[in-house]
Design a protein around this motif. Structure first.
Motif, PDB file in Angstrom:
ATOM      1  N   UNK A  13     -37.987  85.300 103.154  1.00 57.94           N
ATOM      2  CA  UNK A  13     -39.210  85.066 102.394  1.00 57.94           C
ATOM      3  C   UNK A  13     -40.416  84.963 103.326  1.00 57.94           C
ATOM      4  N   UNK A  14     -40.276  84.205 104.404  1.00 55.80           N
ATOM      5  CA  UNK A  14     -41.376  84.067 105.369  1.00 55.80           C
ATOM      6  C   UNK A  14     -41.730  85.411 105.990  1.00 55.80           C
ATOM      7  N   UNK A  15     -40.718  86.175 106.352  1.00 57.53           N
ATOM      8  CA  UNK A  15     -40.970  87.487 106.958  1.00 57.53           C
ATOM      9  C   UNK A  15     -41.657  88.428 105.979  1.00 57.53           C
ATOM     10  N   UNK A  16     -41.234  88.417 104.723  1.00 55.56           N
ATOM     11  CA  UNK A  16     -41.871  89.265 103.718  1.00 55.56           C
ATOM     12  C   UNK A  16     -43.322  88.853 103.492  1.00 55.56           C
ATOM     13  N   UNK A  21     -48.922  90.193 104.096  1.00 59.66           N
ATOM     14  CA  UNK A  21     -50.267  89.822 104.537  1.00 59.66           C
ATOM     15  C   UNK A  21     -50.811  90.844 105.519  1.00 59.66           C
ATOM     16  N   UNK A  22     -49.978  91.262 106.463  1.00 54.19           N
ATOM     17  CA  UNK A  22     -50.409  92.258 107.447  1.00 54.19           C
ATOM     18  C   UNK A  22     -50.777  93.576 106.769  1.00 54.19           C
ATOM     19  N   UNK A  23     -49.966  94.006 105.818  1.00 53.92           N
ATOM     20  CA  UNK A  23     -50.261  95.257 105.109  1.00 53.92           C
ATOM     21  C   UNK A  23     -51.553  95.150 104.304  1.00 53.92           C
ATOM     22  N   UNK A  24     -51.739  94.030 103.636  1.00 55.63           N
ATOM     23  CA  UNK A  24     -52.936  93.895 102.806  1.00 55.63           C
ATOM     24  C   UNK A  24     -54.200  93.793 103.657  1.00 55.63           C
ATOM     25  N   UNK A  25     -54.112  93.206 104.837  1.00 52.66           N
ATOM     26  CA  UNK A  25     -55.274  93.095 105.724  1.00 52.66           C
ATOM     27  C   UNK A  25     -55.640  94.440 106.338  1.00 52.66           C
ATOM     28  N   UNK A  26     -54.680  95.307 106.476  1.00 55.14           N
ATOM     29  CA  UNK A  26     -54.931  96.636 107.021  1.00 55.14           C
ATOM     30  C   UNK A  26     -55.562  97.549 105.977  1.00 55.14           C
ATOM     31  N   UNK A  27     -55.567  97.108 104.725  1.00 56.27           N
ATOM     32  CA  UNK A  27     -56.102  97.938 103.661  1.00 56.27           C
ATOM     33  C   UNK A  27     -55.195  99.092 103.299  1.00 56.27           C
ATOM     34  N   UNK A  30     -51.357  98.607  99.494  1.00 57.08           N
ATOM     35  CA  UNK A  30     -51.582  97.393  98.710  1.00 57.08           C
ATOM     36  C   UNK A  30     -50.467  97.160  97.698  1.00 57.08           C
ATOM     37  N   UNK A  31     -49.973  98.236  97.085  1.00 60.61           N
ATOM     38  CA  UNK A  31     -48.889  98.087  96.113  1.00 60.61           C
ATOM     39  C   UNK A  31     -47.626  97.572  96.785  1.00 60.61           C
ATOM     40  N   UNK A  32     -47.314  98.105  97.942  1.00 63.17           N
ATOM     41  CA  UNK A  32     -46.135  97.650  98.678  1.00 63.17           C
ATOM     42  C   UNK A  32     -46.294  96.191  99.095  1.00 63.17           C
ATOM     43  N   UNK A  33     -47.483  95.827  99.550  1.00 62.25           N
ATOM     44  CA  UNK A  33     -47.735  94.443  99.938  1.00 62.25           C
ATOM     45  C   UNK A  33     -47.540  93.506  98.750  1.00 62.25           C
ATOM     46  N   UNK A  34     -48.014  93.926  97.577  1.00 63.11           N
ATOM     47  CA  UNK A  34     -47.866  93.108  96.379  1.00 63.11           C
ATOM     48  C   UNK A  34     -46.391  92.958  96.011  1.00 63.11           C
ATOM     49  N   UNK A  35     -45.628  94.037  96.098  1.00 68.21           N
ATOM     50  CA  UNK A  35     -44.201  93.969  95.793  1.00 68.21           C
ATOM     51  C   UNK A  35     -43.454  93.079  96.784  1.00 68.21           C
ATOM     52  N   UNK A  36     -43.805  93.184  98.043  1.00 68.18           N
ATOM     53  CA  UNK A  36     -43.160  92.350  99.068  1.00 68.18           C
ATOM     54  C   UNK A  36     -43.469  90.874  98.825  1.00 68.18           C
ATOM     55  N   UNK A  37     -44.701  90.592  98.478  1.00 64.74           N
ATOM     56  CA  UNK A  37     -45.090  89.219  98.196  1.00 64.74           C
ATOM     57  C   UNK A  37     -44.349  88.678  96.978  1.00 64.74           C
ATOM     58  N   UNK A  42     -39.903  85.403  94.689  1.00 67.44           N
ATOM     59  CA  UNK A  42     -38.642  85.364  93.955  1.00 67.44           C
ATOM     60  C   UNK A  42     -37.552  84.709  94.792  1.00 67.44           C
ATOM     61  N   UNK A  43     -37.514  85.025  96.075  1.00 64.88           N
ATOM     62  CA  UNK A  43     -36.527  84.399  96.966  1.00 64.88           C
ATOM     63  C   UNK A  43     -36.734  82.893  97.032  1.00 64.88           C
TER      64      UNK A  43
END
Length: 67
Positions: A13-16, A21-27, A30-37, A42-43
């Motif tokens: 969970x922490x790694x995801x 966060x890294x993906x969303x900051x890179x712009x 965004x969809x993948x970042x949202x799914x990972x979050x 969920x975990x």
């Protein structure tokens, strides 16, 4: 659930969360970042439910956990 499972859920969970966060900051992605979050949340929920069930069941040998 045992402590190893709880620890694995926490670590994943922490790694995801960090990766999302890294993906969303890179712009990017965004969809993948949202799914990972969402997966990380969920975990955490599964971990919380497992801990609650372990408290309800009590120690092994008593109740449902002890069969």
């Amino acid at each position: 659930m045992d402590e190893d499972t709880f620890e694995q859920l926490s670590t994943m969970s922490k790694n995801l969360h960090k990766r999302a966060l890294a993906l969303s900051q890179q712009g990017k992605d965004d969809d993948l970042a949202m799914l990972m979050s969402a997966q990380a949340m969920t975990m955490e929920a599964v971990k919380s439910l497992g801990q609650a069930l372990n408290r309800i069941n009590g120690p092994l040998g008593l109740g449902a956990a002890g069969g």
